[in-house]
Write an enzyme that holds these catalytic residues in place. Structure first.
Site, PDB file in Angstrom:
ATOM      1  N   GLY A 155      -5.209  -5.033  -3.943  1.00 54.07           N
ATOM      2  CA  GLY A 155      -4.147  -4.233  -4.932  1.00 54.07           C
ATOM      3  C   GLY A 155      -3.070  -5.228  -5.457  1.00 54.07           C
ATOM      4  CB  SER A 156      -1.556  -6.081  -7.750  1.00 54.98           C
ATOM      5  OG  SER A 156      -0.561  -6.922  -8.428  1.00 54.98           O
ATOM      6  N   GLY A 157       1.317  -4.761  -7.215  1.00 59.29           N
ATOM      7  CA  GLY A 157       2.429  -4.037  -7.730  1.00 59.29           C
ATOM      8  C   GLY A 157       2.635  -2.719  -6.837  1.00 59.29           C
ATOM      9  CB  SER A 158       4.335  -1.262  -4.700  1.00 58.53           C
ATOM     10  OG  SER A 158       5.151  -2.480  -4.604  1.00 58.53           O
ATOM     11  N   GLY A 160      -0.395   2.280  -4.060  1.00 56.13           N
ATOM     12  CA  GLY A 160      -1.383   2.841  -3.025  1.00 56.13           C
ATOM     13  C   GLY A 160      -0.439   2.450  -1.639  1.00 56.13           C
ATOM     14  NE  ARG A 283       0.322 -11.679  -8.023  1.00 54.73           N
ATOM     15  CZ  ARG A 283       1.103 -11.013  -7.729  1.00 54.73           C
ATOM     16  NH1 ARG A 283       2.340 -11.393  -8.411  1.00 54.73           N
ATOM     17  NH2 ARG A 283       1.359  -9.788  -7.206  1.00 54.73           N
TER      18      ARG A 283
END
Length: 409
Positions: A155-158, A160, A283
């Site tokens: 995932g990404s960006g917080s 979940g 990244r």
């Protein structure tokens, strides 16, 4: 004669995606977007960017298209989206183009495997367990003691990520995550979650390029139990001993994970016993952190990322030393954005570099408790950390958002 090309596999939707295209053009390349959904990127219509539509979840198709592009001059392949950095690296490897090790990236993107490798290398991290059922998650949480973090393994960006303070909360959140077959980009997700102890202390991120520590960013987080980032300060106001400790653990983590080509964004909590890695992202940082780095130091990490895969110089020495702060604008409620007041006034404040909304009046707003809640931002610069932070805070306070609640809310 046509310019050589840089291919981008999909794009960041909320931050630097557009800047990558501009950087490619500035370096003398024609950008090409490889995407399964061009409509996802409204900025494409205003950019001098070629678009190739294909199934970007199919690595073989990406390689085939990129190989055809290489016959007409393809200098590099990359992605500004965390969800597609592995695919881009695999394509670059297949074509013999510069890029990070796709195996290392894939291992790093699997947060469970990442933690296993960090722990095996003796790098400080919160305690963790993987869980494949809600019941497994509850047992892990009870072994650690509440509260705990429950999060996806990818995932990404917080998205979940939540703190849970009871068995019922852990069970419900784990069940919700395990019930998701795909992520917000339509990619399949593993049926596994991580349960972690909470590392107490201020949060920072270390921005690296190759093995150079470019700077440390201080994070502002939203209200518990979620971990949405609502602001950043760069460089973080730290003592030399603290900066050095953050740099050491970051390099140790990169070594443990086999990283070291191009950008990485390492998130760390500084606990009473020292820094602990929250996660390493293989990244460039999101959340406009590269813009803060550029404004504060003159180092353009977006340009450097494109230059690195195109075999061009990517200098990381600071050109000047200032300070930059960002504050995100969040919706006060769910519903329709009815009015935006004070945005122009915020932009006119001395020291404000940018005041911007991502959507227009009439946009539908939802509170998801992750990066998608951010609907605008202000960025300020200053000669001292205090100047930049105070100006950013004043600019954010200038902007007033009026929301018409959704029916039934």
């Amino acid at each position: 004669m046509s310019r050589p090309r840089i291919a981008f596999v999909e794009s960041n939707t909320s931050g630097t995606g557009r800047l990558f295209l501009a950087a490619a053009r500035e370096l003398g390349f024609q950008p090409i977007m490889l995407t399964s959904a061009p409509e996802r990127y409204p900025f494409l219509s205003a950019e001098d960017c070629d678009v190739v539509t294909l199934d970007t979840g199919d690595t073989a198709a990406l390689v085939e298209v990129s190989r055809e592009l290489s016959r007409k001059g393809l200098a590099g392949v990359t992605s500004s989206s965390e969800y597609f950095v592995v695919a881009a690296a695999r394509v670059a490897w297949q074509l013999g183009l510069p890029g990070p090790d796709p195996v290392a990236l894939a291992s790093c993107r699997d947060k469970h495997l990442q933690r296993q490798r960090l722990r095996a290398a003796g790098v400080a991290i919160p305690d963790f367990r993987a869980a494949e059922t809600p019941e497994d998650a509850v047992r892990a949480a009870e072994a650690f003691g509440f509260p705990v973090i429950v999060k996806p393994v990818s995932g990404s960006g917080s998205v979940g990520v939540a703190a849970c303070s009871s068995p019922e909360g852990v069970h419900a959140h784990a069940a919700a995550l395990l019930g998701q077959a795909v992520n917000e980009r339509g990619q399949p997700v593993p049926r596994m979650v991580l349960v972690e102890t909470i590392a107490q202390g201020p949060e920072y991120s270390v921005e690296t390029f190759d093995r150079t520590v470019v700077g440390v960013t201080a994070k502002h987080l939203g209200s518990p139990p979620y971990f949405i980032e609502v602001g950043h300060d760069h460089p973080a106001p730290l003592h030399t001993v603290e900066r050095d400790a953050l740099a050491r653990i970051t390099r140790a983590a990169l070594d443990a994970l086999g990283l070291g080509f191009g950008p990485a964004h390492t998130e760390i909590r500084y606990t009473e016993s020292g820094p602990a890695i929250i996660e390493v992202n293989p990244r460039l940082a999101g959340g406009f952190i590269p813009e803060l780095v550029r404004l504060a130091t003159g180092v353009d990490l977006v340009r450097n990322t494109v230059a690195r895969i195109a075999r061009q110089p990517a200098p990381c020495e600071p050109l000047h030393r200032r300070h930059a702060s960002l504050r995100f604008l969040l919706p006060p409620a769910e519903g329709s954005l009815a009015r935006i007041d004070g945005l122009e006034a915020a932009g006119r404040l001395r020291g404000v570099a940018e005041a911007r909304m991502y959507g227009a009046v009439g946009s539908q707003l939802a509170c998801r408790h992750d990066f998608r809640d951010r609907i605008g931002h202000v960025i300020a610069t200053g000669a001292t950390p205090e100047d930049a932070m105070a100006t950013a805070d004043r600019a954010r306070e200038q902007v007033r958002l009026t929301v018409t609640p959704a029916r039934g809310a």
